[in-house]
Design an enzyme around this catalytic site. Structure first.
Site, PDB file in Angstrom:
ATOM      1  N   HIS A 118      17.917   6.286  22.800  1.00  0.00           N
ATOM      2  CA  HIS A 118      16.973   5.256  23.243  1.00  0.00           C
ATOM      3  C   HIS A 118      16.615   4.246  22.147  1.00  0.00           C
ATOM      4  O   HIS A 118      15.451   3.877  21.975  1.00  0.00           O
ATOM      5  CB  HIS A 118      15.690   5.908  23.781  1.00  0.00           C
ATOM      6  N   HIS A 191      11.803   3.606  31.521  1.00  0.00           N
ATOM      7  CA  HIS A 191      11.676   5.059  31.454  1.00  0.00           C
ATOM      8  C   HIS A 191      10.403   5.557  32.152  1.00  0.00           C
ATOM      9  O   HIS A 191       9.712   6.438  31.630  1.00  0.00           O
ATOM     10  CB  HIS A 191      11.698   5.492  29.986  1.00  0.00           C
ATOM     11  N   GLU A 324      16.609   6.559  35.475  1.00  0.00           N
ATOM     12  CA  GLU A 324      16.854   5.496  34.506  1.00  0.00           C
ATOM     13  C   GLU A 324      18.178   4.827  34.843  1.00  0.00           C
ATOM     14  O   GLU A 324      19.242   5.382  34.576  1.00  0.00           O
ATOM     15  CB  GLU A 324      16.902   6.079  33.091  1.00  0.00           C
TER      16      GLU A 324
HETATM   17  C1  GLA Z   1      15.749  10.706  28.305  1.00  0.00           C
HETATM   18  C2  GLA Z   1      16.711  11.712  27.873  1.00  0.00           C
HETATM   19  C3  GLA Z   1      16.075  13.043  27.857  1.00  0.00           C
HETATM   20  C4  GLA Z   1      14.827  13.038  27.050  1.00  0.00           C
HETATM   21  C5  GLA Z   1      13.913  11.985  27.583  1.00  0.00           C
HETATM   22  C6  GLA Z   1      12.668  11.904  26.745  1.00  0.00           C
HETATM   23  O1  GLA Z   1      15.623  10.642  29.632  1.00  0.00           O
HETATM   24  O2  GLA Z   1      17.887  11.732  28.639  1.00  0.00           O
HETATM   25  O3  GLA Z   1      16.968  13.985  27.313  1.00  0.00           O
HETATM   26  O4  GLA Z   1      15.131  12.767  25.712  1.00  0.00           O
HETATM   27  O5  GLA Z   1      14.553  10.764  27.581  1.00  0.00           O
HETATM   28  O6  GLA Z   1      12.125  13.156  26.499  1.00  0.00           O
END
Ligand code: GLA
Length: 358
Positions: A118, A191, A324
């Site tokens: 991210h 997110h 997402e």
């Molecule tokens: C994303 C990732 C997850 C986790 C979340 C935050 O969705 O795919 O593995 O890291 O973010 O906790």
């Protein structure tokens, strides 16, 4: 009508209003409230472009927020796991934080074991965005951010613009635009953690989910969640959401829970309905539309109660889920995946729409 500050708008009538939300990086942070004519209300912070709350009625007319969030900026400064935030420069993981474009090798900040997740240590979820054009008639907020060459290891100055629009059809539309002066990977998403019951005392395990994907990208066996590169058929597996299933139905046979990229059955390049989430308790339904080829379905596996809402109520495991919309994880290292490399002179443009009904 265009306005930057509608101080007389209390946030209860249709339109957009803003209020101070604190400070981060020595910059003022604002909280914008977008309200449509049906009383749906979405609050968005210029810190991280975070959707902090998204209030809609339920089947009994009772209003509550369908996303996990905090009432104050301090909740976000404590680095919750990306609650409601805009994610970039690269949503999801890049293996070992490394990739090549042509002959140039790049090393990113690694913040998720050995991988980059991210956007790195300080992704777009942790920066203050600049609010630009604001429109009132159909409430809309433009946020922009210039990600400098070398930020978190990424090449090129990336100029990003995100527009949130709340329509009178109860859709939150998010458009993402970007340009760069050097070739760079880009994968932008939001997110938000949904809990359609409007109360995170409940888990999302009784929500029903349908995803228009015949394939998903299985991940490495040492569970760092990097795709193996294979596209695997969902048929006969717990990943088959081609028809609606209760999320809790098969989750125990998915080690760690759902945290996987689904390969959308694309029908052209346009905006397409790709997922439907329903909850009988509240009568709410969330439809997801996107131009993207993938969606990460994450069932809130890492929520462990360590973050609490402003009333002290913990965000426990599976009390929110993310859908997402995105390109596939680790695409810069997987030549067979749709490319995420934005070239100078080209325009990055994607659209995702979340439509709520009750
Ligand atoms: C994303 C990732 C997850 C986790 C979340 C935050 O969705 O795919 O593995 O890291 O973010 O906790």
């Amino acid at each position: 009508m265009s306005c930057t500050n509608t101080a007389t708008n209390t946030g209860t009538s249709a339109g957009i209003s803003k209020q101070p939300f604190g400070q981060a990086d020595a910059k003022n942070v604002d909280l914008y409230t977008l309200t449509n004519k049906n009383g749906v209300q979405v609050k968005i912070s210029t810190y991280g472009g975070v959707v902090t709350s998204w209030v809609t009625p339920d089947k009994n007319g009772k209003a509550s927020s369908i996303v996990l969030g905090f009432d104050s900026l301090s909740g976000y400064l404590a680095k919750p796991p990306y609650f409601g935030a805009l994610i970039g420069r690269y949503g999801n993981r890049i293996a070992n934080g490394k990739f090549k474009i042509g002959d140039s090798s790049y090393t990113l900040a690694t913040n998720n074991g050995r991988n980059s997740l991210h956007g790195g240590n300080k992704g777009f979820d942790k920066v203050v965005w600049t609010a630009g054009a604001v429109t009132d008639s159909i409430p809309s907020l433009e946020l922009s951010y210039l990600s400098k060459d070398g930020e978190e290891g990424y090449p090129g100055n990336l100029s990003v613009k995100v527009v949130y629009t709340l329509t009178n059809d109860n859709e939150l539309e998010i458009t993402y635009d970007a340009t760069t002066d050097k070739a760079t990977p880009v994968n932008l998403t939001n997110h938000s953690y949904f809990n359609l019951t409007g109360d995170h005392a409940n888990t999302i395990l009784d929500h029903q989910l349908q995803i228009d994907a015949d394939y998903y990208t299985p991940v490495d066996s040492d569970s760092t969640l990097i795709p193996t590169g294979e596209l695997k058929a969902v048929k006969g597996t717990p990943f088959d959401f081609t028809t609606a299933h209760r999320i809790g139905e098969r989750i125990d046979s998915v080690p760690g829970g759902y945290d996987h990229n689904f390969v959308i059955n694309r029908k052209g390049d346009g905006l397409q309905q790709i997922a439907v989430l329903t909850d009988t308790l509240s009568g709410r339904k969330l439809e997801v539309y996107t131009t993207e080829p993938g969606v990460q379905f994450y069932s809130g596996n890492f929520l462990d109660g360590s973050f609490k809402d402003s009333n002290g109520k913990p965000f426990n495991k599976h009390t929110g889920l993310c859908l997402e919309t995105q390109h596939f994880p680790n695409s810069p290292n997987e030549p067979k995946f749709p490319s995420t490399i934005l070239q100078p002179g080209a325009k990055y443009h994607t659209v995702t729409k979340y439509k709520i009904s009750w």
